[in-house]
Design a protein around this motif. Structure first.
Motif, PDB file in Angstrom:
ATOM      1  N   ASN A  41      39.898  -9.160 134.520  1.00 44.11           N
ATOM      2  CA  ASN A  41      40.084  -7.732 134.827  1.00 44.11           C
ATOM      3  C   ASN A  41      41.294  -7.178 134.088  1.00 44.11           C
ATOM      4  OD1 ASN A  41      38.216  -6.918 137.235  1.00 44.11           O
ATOM      5  ND2 ASN A  41      38.915  -9.003 137.633  1.00 44.11           N
ATOM      6  N   ALA A  42      41.241  -5.854 133.855  1.00 44.38           N
ATOM      7  CA  ALA A  42      42.399  -5.191 133.249  1.00 44.38           C
ATOM      8  C   ALA A  42      43.649  -5.456 134.091  1.00 44.38           C
ATOM      9  CB  ALA A  42      42.136  -3.695 133.136  1.00 44.38           C
ATOM     10  N   GLY A 154      34.496  -2.641 132.453  1.00 43.07           N
ATOM     11  CA  GLY A 154      33.953  -3.336 133.625  1.00 43.07           C
ATOM     12  C   GLY A 154      33.726  -2.408 134.801  1.00 43.07           C
ATOM     13  N   LYS A 179      29.779   1.199 122.054  1.00 38.94           N
ATOM     14  CA  LYS A 179      29.933   1.480 123.485  1.00 38.94           C
ATOM     15  C   LYS A 179      29.184   2.754 123.860  1.00 38.94           C
ATOM     16  CE  LYS A 179      34.490  -0.717 123.900  1.00 38.94           C
ATOM     17  NZ  LYS A 179      35.892  -0.518 124.298  1.00 38.94           N
ATOM     18  N   TYR A 194      36.313   9.628 122.032  1.00 42.25           N
ATOM     19  CA  TYR A 194      37.607  10.308 121.865  1.00 42.25           C
ATOM     20  C   TYR A 194      38.294   9.978 120.538  1.00 42.25           C
ATOM     21  CZ  TYR A 194      39.588   5.894 123.671  1.00 42.25           C
ATOM     22  OH  TYR A 194      39.905   4.583 123.868  1.00 42.25           O
ATOM     23  N   THR A 217      41.628   6.425 134.519  1.00 41.39           N
ATOM     24  CA  THR A 217      42.181   5.068 134.450  1.00 41.39           C
ATOM     25  C   THR A 217      43.142   4.886 133.276  1.00 41.39           C
ATOM     26  OG1 THR A 217      40.383   4.299 133.031  1.00 41.39           O
ATOM     27  CG2 THR A 217      40.061   4.078 135.408  1.00 41.39           C
ATOM     28  N   GLY A 240      43.914   3.929 137.720  1.00 39.52           N
ATOM     29  CA  GLY A 240      44.769   3.036 136.939  1.00 39.52           C
ATOM     30  C   GLY A 240      45.492   3.844 135.880  1.00 39.52           C
ATOM     31  N   SER A 241      46.296   3.129 135.078  1.00 39.49           N
ATOM     32  CA  SER A 241      46.983   3.807 133.966  1.00 39.49           C
ATOM     33  C   SER A 241      47.118   2.786 132.853  1.00 39.49           C
ATOM     34  CB  SER A 241      48.340   4.338 134.407  1.00 39.49           C
ATOM     35  OG  SER A 241      49.111   3.304 134.973  1.00 39.49           O
ATOM     36  N   SER A 243      46.952   2.711 129.729  1.00 37.06           N
ATOM     37  CA  SER A 243      47.742   2.924 128.510  1.00 37.06           C
ATOM     38  C   SER A 243      49.207   2.568 128.736  1.00 37.06           C
ATOM     39  CB  SER A 243      47.637   4.378 128.046  1.00 37.06           C
ATOM     40  OG  SER A 243      48.236   5.228 129.001  1.00 37.06           O
ATOM     41  N   ASP A 252      48.509   4.672 141.103  1.00 43.01           N
ATOM     42  CA  ASP A 252      47.210   4.244 141.579  1.00 43.01           C
ATOM     43  C   ASP A 252      46.995   4.797 142.980  1.00 43.01           C
ATOM     44  OD1 ASP A 252      44.995   2.786 142.227  1.00 43.01           O
ATOM     45  OD2 ASP A 252      45.747   0.928 141.358  1.00 43.01           O
ATOM     46  N   LEU A 254      44.075   4.517 144.377  1.00 43.95           N
ATOM     47  CA  LEU A 254      42.903   3.813 144.875  1.00 43.95           C
ATOM     48  C   LEU A 254      43.200   2.328 144.925  1.00 43.95           C
ATOM     49  CD1 LEU A 254      39.969   3.634 145.696  1.00 43.95           C
ATOM     50  CD2 LEU A 254      39.347   3.581 143.296  1.00 43.95           C
ATOM     51  N   LYS A 257      40.918  -2.629 147.837  1.00 46.94           N
ATOM     52  CA  LYS A 257      40.907  -3.906 148.536  1.00 46.94           C
ATOM     53  C   LYS A 257      41.718  -3.822 149.817  1.00 46.94           C
ATOM     54  CE  LYS A 257      42.232  -6.245 144.930  1.00 46.94           C
ATOM     55  NZ  LYS A 257      42.141  -5.160 143.960  1.00 46.94           N
ATOM     56  N   PRO A 308      40.776  -6.789 124.061  1.00 51.46           N
ATOM     57  CA  PRO A 308      41.110  -5.412 124.431  1.00 51.46           C
ATOM     58  C   PRO A 308      39.992  -4.731 125.207  1.00 51.46           C
ATOM     59  CG  PRO A 308      40.704  -5.594 122.061  1.00 51.46           C
ATOM     60  CD  PRO A 308      40.605  -6.970 122.624  1.00 51.46           C
TER      61      PRO A 308
HETATM   62  N1  LIG Z   1      42.677   0.664 141.758  1.00 51.85           N
HETATM   63  C1  LIG Z   1      41.953  -0.407 141.702  1.00 51.85           C
HETATM   64  O1  LIG Z   1      41.705  -1.086 142.717  1.00 51.85           O
HETATM   65  C2  LIG Z   1      41.379  -0.801 140.355  1.00 51.85           C
HETATM   66  C3  LIG Z   1      40.357  -1.756 140.280  1.00 51.85           C
HETATM   67  C4  LIG Z   1      39.794  -2.044 139.030  1.00 51.85           C
HETATM   68  C5  LIG Z   1      40.286  -1.436 137.879  1.00 51.85           C
HETATM   69  N2  LIG Z   1      41.309  -0.545 137.989  1.00 51.85           N
HETATM   70  C6  LIG Z   1      41.824   0.114 136.773  1.00 51.85           C
HETATM   71  O2  LIG Z   1      40.730   0.660 136.045  1.00 51.85           O
HETATM   72  C7  LIG Z   1      40.978   0.570 134.655  1.00 51.85           C
HETATM   73  C8  LIG Z   1      39.829  -0.146 133.969  1.00 51.85           C
HETATM   74  O3  LIG Z   1      39.768  -1.479 134.438  1.00 51.85           O
HETATM   75  P1  LIG Z   1      38.586  -2.447 133.922  1.00 51.85           P
HETATM   76  O4  LIG Z   1      38.829  -3.793 134.502  1.00 51.85           O
HETATM   77  O5  LIG Z   1      37.297  -1.780 134.115  1.00 51.85           O
HETATM   78  O6  LIG Z   1      38.955  -2.455 132.366  1.00 51.85           O
HETATM   79  P2  LIG Z   1      38.222  -3.061 131.099  1.00 51.85           P
HETATM   80  O7  LIG Z   1      36.836  -3.481 131.354  1.00 51.85           O
HETATM   81  O8  LIG Z   1      39.168  -4.056 130.519  1.00 51.85           O
HETATM   82  O9  LIG Z   1      38.155  -1.793 130.165  1.00 51.85           O
HETATM   83  C9  LIG Z   1      39.323  -1.201 129.703  1.00 51.85           C
HETATM   84  C10 LIG Z   1      38.941  -0.137 128.692  1.00 51.85           C
HETATM   85  O10 LIG Z   1      39.905   0.911 128.779  1.00 51.85           O
HETATM   86  C11 LIG Z   1      39.823   1.656 127.580  1.00 51.85           C
HETATM   87  N3  LIG Z   1      41.168   2.025 127.132  1.00 51.85           N
HETATM   88  C12 LIG Z   1      41.542   3.288 126.829  1.00 51.85           C
HETATM   89  N4  LIG Z   1      42.822   3.320 126.459  1.00 51.85           N
HETATM   90  C13 LIG Z   1      43.272   2.053 126.516  1.00 51.85           C
HETATM   91  C14 LIG Z   1      44.527   1.452 126.216  1.00 51.85           C
HETATM   92  N5  LIG Z   1      45.591   2.167 125.817  1.00 51.85           N
HETATM   93  N6  LIG Z   1      44.638   0.105 126.347  1.00 51.85           N
HETATM   94  C15 LIG Z   1      43.581  -0.634 126.749  1.00 51.85           C
HETATM   95  N7  LIG Z   1      42.361  -0.109 127.070  1.00 51.85           N
HETATM   96  C16 LIG Z   1      42.220   1.224 126.936  1.00 51.85           C
HETATM   97  C17 LIG Z   1      39.084   0.797 126.565  1.00 51.85           C
HETATM   98  O11 LIG Z   1      37.764   1.328 126.497  1.00 51.85           O
HETATM   99  P3  LIG Z   1      37.368   2.380 125.358  1.00 51.85           P
HETATM  100  O12 LIG Z   1      37.530   1.654 124.073  1.00 51.85           O
HETATM  101  O13 LIG Z   1      35.963   2.712 125.665  1.00 51.85           O
HETATM  102  O14 LIG Z   1      38.319   3.518 125.499  1.00 51.85           O
HETATM  103  C18 LIG Z   1      39.010  -0.563 127.252  1.00 51.85           C
HETATM  104  O15 LIG Z   1      37.885  -1.325 126.866  1.00 51.85           O
HETATM  105  C19 LIG Z   1      42.341  -0.075 134.504  1.00 51.85           C
HETATM  106  O16 LIG Z   1      43.323   0.927 134.398  1.00 51.85           O
HETATM  107  C20 LIG Z   1      42.507  -0.837 135.794  1.00 51.85           C
HETATM  108  O17 LIG Z   1      43.847  -1.068 136.118  1.00 51.85           O
HETATM  109  C21 LIG Z   1      41.855  -0.204 139.194  1.00 51.85           C
END
Ligand SMILES: NC(=O)c1ccc[n+]([C@@H]2O[C@H](COP(=O)([O-])OP(=O)(O)OC[C@H]3O[C@@H](n4cnc5c(N)ncnc54)[C@H](OP(=O)(O)O)[C@@H]3O)[C@@H](O)[C@H]2O)c1
Length: 308
Positions: A41-42, A154, A179, A194, A217, A240-241, A243, A252, A254, A257, A308
């Motif tokens: 996960n990110a 994801g 994508k 973008y 996010t 999320g954030s 970047s 955050d 949200l 969990k 990434p």
């Molecule tokens: N609050 C919660 O409980 C919770 C739970 C899960 C995830 N999250 C948050 O949701 C976000 C996505 O998580 P995920 O696990 O789905 O991520 P992931 O599958 O790793 O996807 C991340 C995607 O973010 C995009 N992105 C845009 N700017 C970016 C940057 N500066 N650096 C890296 N990636 C960048 C990219 O897609 P593109 O190339 O298409 O732009 C990258 O593939 C994260 O911020 C994470 O912390 C929060």
């Protein structure tokens, strides 16, 4: 047994090393799982950077979600049996464990699944965040315009499908034609690349009345732009954030969990059924198309997290 532990709080590769500890019987109230797959996960990067639990004592375990087989149960555990296929996830950021060959888990964090299909892993952090978040905080309705950032990621690609199922008009942000193709297949109504389109201009021109629900996010400039395009009575969900993961604490609103734990069982059971019945597509990267090959064995966790 061996597992990954965090030893410093810099980048993931530098922060972790594999450690070995004796494999002992589970505690009376624990389930011991032999891990077959772990989800990446990110949030892993934020965890190793010390953002989610800055007071954690080093070293601590990492990895949020696991799919495996129950190896043993404690004497007080009546809800699970040896040999069951299960998914498991940490209830909070102080209880991570999944990047290990075996894990000790509380029974309430262990959910039976019908097979060892790795797609079930995508239903935990990603699937539950997307579905509960859009329903509970986004309060998405039929006809809403819903914008999802990192929509091919994801969490995002499950959010896209969930919002479409609710009858929303879905706008997905992404960065590449590959994508974008996936997002179109998943039913996204308007994909915004973008890298080649100006986000502010597209939203101003095509959505002059604003966007009802924004799944944010990314942070930084993307957040600023999207905030200006929120419709009256719209909902902006800060999930999320990414970047700023390595430089600033995650903003955050949200934390499903913790805030929505009671709903997780109901949602995850529905999502498991949706995967079994091909109603939900979970796209995984198992590394087979990568130059170094499939992610196999505990050593490959670092490669998986670094993608990434
Ligand atoms: N609050 C919660 O409980 C919770 C739970 C899960 C995830 N999250 C948050 O949701 C976000 C996505 O998580 P995920 O696990 O789905 O991520 P992931 O599958 O790793 O996807 C991340 C995607 O973010 C995009 N992105 C845009 N700017 C970016 C940057 N500066 N650096 C890296 N990636 C960048 C990219 O897609 P593109 O190339 O298409 O732009 C990258 O593939 C994260 O911020 C994470 O912390 C929060």
């Amino acid at each position: 047994m061996s597992g990954w532990g965090i030893y410093t709080t810099s980048n993931f590769r530098e922060a972790v090393k594999v450690v070995s500890v004796p494999l002992v019987a589970p505690g009376d109230d624990q389930v011991l799982i032999r891990n077959i797959y772990a989800g990446v996960n990110a949030a892993d990067v934020g965890t190793t950077a010390g953002l989610f639990n800055p007071n954690a004592e080093l070293p601590f375990d990492v990895g949020l979600e696991a799919l495996g087989v129950i190896e043993a149960v404690g004497k007080n555990v009546t809800t699970h049996t040896v040999g069951q296929y299960v998914i498991a996830f940490g209830a909070n950021h102080t209880k991570e464990f999944a990047y290990a060959e075996y894990l000790y888990v509380q029974p309430e964090d262990v959910i039976p699944v019908p097979s060892l299909n790795p797609k079930f892993l995508g239903l935990l952090v990603s699937g539950l965040t997307a579905t509960i978040g859009l329903d509970e905080l986004g309060r998405i309705q039929k006809g809403d315009k819903v914008l999802i950032t990192a929509s091919a990621g994801g969490t995002g690609h499950i959010g896209v499908q969930w919002a479409k199922r609710k009858g929303a008009y879905v706008i997905g942000l992404t960065s590449s034609p590959e994508k974008a193709k996936l997002l179109t297949e998943l039913g996204t109504d308007r994909v915004i690349d973008y890298k080649t389109e100006n986000l502010d201009e597209v939203l101003t021109k095509e959505f002059p009345h604003g966007v009802d629900v924004i799944w944010e996010t990314i942070g930084g400039q993307v957040y600023e732009t999207l905030f200006n395009h929120l419709a009256p009575k719209g909902r902006l969900l800060i999930v999320g954030s990414i970047s700023g993961h390595l430089t600033s604490p995650t903003i955050d609103n949200l934390n499903m969990k913790v805030d929505h734990k009671a709903l997780c069982g109901k949602y995850v059971r529905q999502l498991i059924g949706d995967v079994v019945n091909n109603k939900l597509r979970v796209v995984l990267d198992l590394g087979q198309n990568r130059s170094e090959g499939e992610f196999v064995g505990i050593e490959s966790v670092v490669r998986g997290v670094e993608i990434p």
